[in-house]
Write a protein that holds these residues in place. Structure first.
Motif, PDB file in Angstrom:
ATOM      1  N   GLN A   7       0.811  -1.218   0.000  1.00  0.00           N
ATOM      2  CA  GLN A   7       0.000   0.000   0.000  1.00  0.00           C
ATOM      3  C   GLN A   7       0.842   1.265   0.000  1.00  0.00           C
ATOM      4  N   GLN A  36       7.979 -21.311  -0.986  1.00  0.00           N
ATOM      5  CA  GLN A  36       8.278 -21.652  -2.382  1.00  0.00           C
ATOM      6  C   GLN A  36       9.776 -21.905  -2.553  1.00  0.00           C
ATOM      7  N   TRP A  81      -3.760 -13.619  -1.562  1.00  0.00           N
ATOM      8  CA  TRP A  81      -2.309 -13.721  -1.409  1.00  0.00           C
ATOM      9  C   TRP A  81      -2.043 -14.894  -0.477  1.00  0.00           C
ATOM     10  N   ALA A 133       1.554 -13.508   1.970  1.00  0.00           N
ATOM     11  CA  ALA A 133       1.529 -12.046   1.913  1.00  0.00           C
ATOM     12  C   ALA A 133       2.579 -11.418   2.799  1.00  0.00           C
ATOM     13  N   ASN A 134       2.750 -11.970   3.982  1.00  0.00           N
ATOM     14  CA  ASN A 134       3.420 -11.212   5.022  1.00  0.00           C
ATOM     15  C   ASN A 134       4.115 -12.107   6.032  1.00  0.00           C
ATOM     16  N   GLY A 178      14.728 -12.564   0.802  1.00  0.00           N
ATOM     17  CA  GLY A 178      13.395 -11.977   0.595  1.00  0.00           C
ATOM     18  C   GLY A 178      13.026 -11.204   1.844  1.00  0.00           C
TER      19      GLY A 178
HETATM   20  C1  LIG Z   1      -1.535  -7.530   0.603  1.00  0.00           C
HETATM   21  C2  LIG Z   1      -0.167  -7.022   0.912  1.00  0.00           C
HETATM   22  C3  LIG Z   1       0.003  -5.767   1.486  1.00  0.00           C
HETATM   23  C4  LIG Z   1       1.280  -5.285   1.763  1.00  0.00           C
HETATM   24  N1  LIG Z   1       1.426  -4.032   2.260  1.00  0.00           N
HETATM   25  C5  LIG Z   1       2.655  -3.527   2.451  1.00  0.00           C
HETATM   26  C6  LIG Z   1       2.825  -2.170   2.841  1.00  0.00           C
HETATM   27  O1  LIG Z   1       1.860  -1.422   2.953  1.00  0.00           O
HETATM   28  N2  LIG Z   1       4.093  -1.724   3.053  1.00  0.00           N
HETATM   29  C7  LIG Z   1       5.207  -2.516   2.862  1.00  0.00           C
HETATM   30  O2  LIG Z   1       6.341  -2.053   3.032  1.00  0.00           O
HETATM   31  N3  LIG Z   1       5.064  -3.810   2.467  1.00  0.00           N
HETATM   32  C8  LIG Z   1       3.826  -4.311   2.269  1.00  0.00           C
HETATM   33  N4  LIG Z   1       3.676  -5.605   1.841  1.00  0.00           N
HETATM   34  C9  LIG Z   1       4.856  -6.469   1.772  1.00  0.00           C
HETATM   35  C10 LIG Z   1       5.696  -6.222   0.514  1.00  0.00           C
HETATM   36  O3  LIG Z   1       4.880  -6.306  -0.623  1.00  0.00           O
HETATM   37  C11 LIG Z   1       6.800  -7.295   0.478  1.00  0.00           C
HETATM   38  O4  LIG Z   1       7.577  -7.154   1.650  1.00  0.00           O
HETATM   39  C12 LIG Z   1       7.729  -7.199  -0.729  1.00  0.00           C
HETATM   40  O5  LIG Z   1       7.049  -6.919  -1.907  1.00  0.00           O
HETATM   41  C13 LIG Z   1       8.488  -8.522  -0.842  1.00  0.00           C
HETATM   42  O6  LIG Z   1       9.382  -8.488  -1.927  1.00  0.00           O
HETATM   43  P1  LIG Z   1      10.207  -9.792  -2.340  1.00  0.00           P
HETATM   44  O7  LIG Z   1      11.025  -9.425  -3.509  1.00  0.00           O
HETATM   45  O8  LIG Z   1      10.898 -10.338  -1.119  1.00  0.00           O
HETATM   46  O9  LIG Z   1       9.113 -10.904  -2.720  1.00  0.00           O
HETATM   47  P2  LIG Z   1       7.965 -10.895  -3.843  1.00  0.00           P
HETATM   48  O10 LIG Z   1       7.464  -9.524  -4.063  1.00  0.00           O
HETATM   49  O11 LIG Z   1       6.983 -11.931  -3.402  1.00  0.00           O
HETATM   50  O12 LIG Z   1       8.694 -11.360  -5.172  1.00  0.00           O
HETATM   51  C14 LIG Z   1       8.879 -12.718  -5.502  1.00  0.00           C
HETATM   52  C15 LIG Z   1       8.733 -12.881  -7.011  1.00  0.00           C
HETATM   53  O13 LIG Z   1       9.088 -14.208  -7.361  1.00  0.00           O
HETATM   54  C16 LIG Z   1       8.210 -14.666  -8.365  1.00  0.00           C
HETATM   55  N5  LIG Z   1       8.277 -16.142  -8.312  1.00  0.00           N
HETATM   56  C17 LIG Z   1       7.829 -16.978  -7.329  1.00  0.00           C
HETATM   57  N6  LIG Z   1       8.125 -18.256  -7.620  1.00  0.00           N
HETATM   58  C18 LIG Z   1       8.766 -18.233  -8.819  1.00  0.00           C
HETATM   59  C19 LIG Z   1       9.332 -19.260  -9.647  1.00  0.00           C
HETATM   60  N7  LIG Z   1       9.297 -20.553  -9.297  1.00  0.00           N
HETATM   61  N8  LIG Z   1       9.936 -18.895 -10.807  1.00  0.00           N
HETATM   62  C20 LIG Z   1      10.001 -17.579 -11.194  1.00  0.00           C
HETATM   63  N9  LIG Z   1       9.469 -16.578 -10.432  1.00  0.00           N
HETATM   64  C21 LIG Z   1       8.875 -16.905  -9.265  1.00  0.00           C
HETATM   65  C22 LIG Z   1       6.866 -14.072  -7.982  1.00  0.00           C
HETATM   66  O14 LIG Z   1       5.986 -14.032  -9.077  1.00  0.00           O
HETATM   67  C23 LIG Z   1       7.298 -12.688  -7.503  1.00  0.00           C
HETATM   68  O15 LIG Z   1       7.295 -11.749  -8.566  1.00  0.00           O
HETATM   69  C24 LIG Z   1       2.408  -6.099   1.510  1.00  0.00           C
HETATM   70  C25 LIG Z   1       2.242  -7.346   0.902  1.00  0.00           C
HETATM   71  C26 LIG Z   1       0.970  -7.798   0.590  1.00  0.00           C
HETATM   72  C27 LIG Z   1       0.799  -9.133  -0.094  1.00  0.00           C
END
Ligand SMILES: Cc1cc2nc3c(=O)[nH]c(=O)nc-3n(C[C@H](O)[C@H](O)[C@H](O)COP(=O)(O)OP(=O)(O)OC[C@H]3O[C@@H](n4cnc5c(N)ncnc54)[C@H](O)[C@@H]3O)c2cc1C
Length: 327
Positions: free
Chosen positions: A54, A163, A276, A279-280, A301
């Motif tokens: 958000q 995952q 999701w 999600a968190n 992550g």
């Molecule tokens: C509903 C919701 C509300 C949130 N609100 C906030 C907020 O207000 N403020 C805040 O700071 N954070 C918030 N967050 C948390 C924030 O979105 C995450 O902390 C952050 O986006 C995590 O990033 P990441 O790169 O670790 O993981 P992700 O964003 O989950 O990235 C992982 C990527 O890997 C890909 N993937 C998975 N498996 C495979 C595979 N086998 N092969 C290829 N690709 C794959 C996925 O498609 C995804 O694109 C929220 C999250 C959610 C779900």
């Protein structure tokens, strides 16, 4: 140059790619059609929703420093929302986010930061990594159709913990602690209106209910579309209702919205739901990233630190510094 495969083009994966791209041959594999992972935006006709992240804050010097050019170029902007806290159906506090530390969003939509980070990187979209197989001193990646995606010296998983656990080779030394990480689900209810409902605030934290957050998404800077509301369930309710039918979840969240905030959404022109599964995660102690130099594997992550954009960035940034020393 060593070849690195990064699985996942969320904030963590892209941060790692940006940090290592000059010293290695980096390829990012992303299963979705776009960049950003949970920092996501969905378009439904003329309605736009940030249905994941958000807003985000920058508490560390490192992340604040990273954001400086993004702010200067105008795709990361302050969201000075009129903010309320709602408890047991009553507004118990109200303030404007203009007073106090910045709450940032990306403009014109939340996944813009990821789009900008991906520019100049080798990111392969719609490529789901389904298997990782050792071949001599390298790793071969395969998709779900058994097609080889490439052969690499290092593989880094930047995907949700469960995952990562399923995908990582059994020889990865951090399998145990990664398997213990517990991420929680969330439902995002997306409501689009051609006639705006009477709501005099833009963002709300909700307590003592099964919804935790309501925002007027279209009030964020850089949005020009019709009025949209975004509602998040609590993680607890989502976990208990992961397998509940979509229509039932929508009906229940609409009821909660009316009960908690007095918003009757029966006039909504668009109603959508996103589930999701991961999600968190609550604040974590322990390793801020996982690396196995012997096996040339790593995992990272937000789930290493906390379910926040800043945490995803920091965990990946710190892993990149350690990884660079290994190349
Ligand atoms: C509903 C919701 C509300 C949130 N609100 C906030 C907020 O207000 N403020 C805040 O700071 N954070 C918030 N967050 C948390 C924030 O979105 C995450 O902390 C952050 O986006 C995590 O990033 P990441 O790169 O670790 O993981 P992700 O964003 O989950 O990235 C992982 C990527 O890997 C890909 N993937 C998975 N498996 C495979 C595979 N086998 N092969 C290829 N690709 C794959 C996925 O498609 C995804 O694109 C929220 C999250 C959610 C779900």
């Amino acid at each position: 140059m060593k070849r690195i495969a990064i699985v996942g083009a969320g904030v963590a994966g892209l941060t790692l790619a940006v940090e290592t791209n000059a010293v290695a041959e980096v390829t990012v594999f992303e299963k979705s059609r776009g960049y950003g992972g949970r920092m996501a935006t969905r378009q439904a006709d003329s309605f736009q929703f940030d249905h994941g992240t958000q807003f985000f804050t920058a508490k560390s010097e490192q992340f604040a420093h990273f954001l400086e050019p993004c702010i200067a170029q105008g795709y990361v902007v302050r969201w000075d929302a009129e903010f309320v806290e709602i408890e047991s159906g009553k507004i118990i506090s109200r303030r404007n986010w203009a007073e106090g530390p910045p709450h940032y969003v990306c403009a014109p939509k939340m996944n813009e930061l990821a789009r900008q980070m991906a520019a100049g990187l080798d990111v392969i979209l719609e490529a789901r990594v389904a298997k990782i197989v050792e071949s001599g001193s390298r790793w071969q990646l395969y998709d779900q159709n058994q097609a080889m995606l490439g052969e690499f010296d290092w593989v880094v998983l930047s995907i949700p913990a469960a995952q990562a656990f399923d995908l990582m080779p059994v020889s990865f030394c951090a399998r145990g602690p990664i398997g213990q990480k517990q991420m929680l689900g969330c439902y995002s209810l997306m409501l689009g209106f051609t006639q705006a409902p009477p709501v005099d605030w833009q963002a709300a934290f909700v307590s003592e209910a099964d919804i935790s957050w309501i925002s007027n998404d279209s009030s964020k800077p850089g949005r020009h579309g019709p009025y949209t509301l975004l509602v998040h369930s609590t993680n607890r309710w989502a976990e208990a209702n992961m397998d509940t039918a979509t229509e039932t979840v929508i009906e229940y969240l609409l009821q909660e919205l009316e009960q908690v905030a007095g918003i009757n959404a029966s006039s909504a022109d668009h109603v959508g739901l996103h589930r999701w599964r991961y999600a968190n995660i609550a604040k974590q102690d322990g390793e801020r990233f996982f690396i196995d130099p012997g096996q040339r594997l790593a995992a990272v992550g937000d789930w290493c630190i906390h379910g926040r954009i800043e945490a995803a960035y920091l965990a990946a940034y710190e892993l990149a510094q350690t990884l660079k020393a290994q190349l």
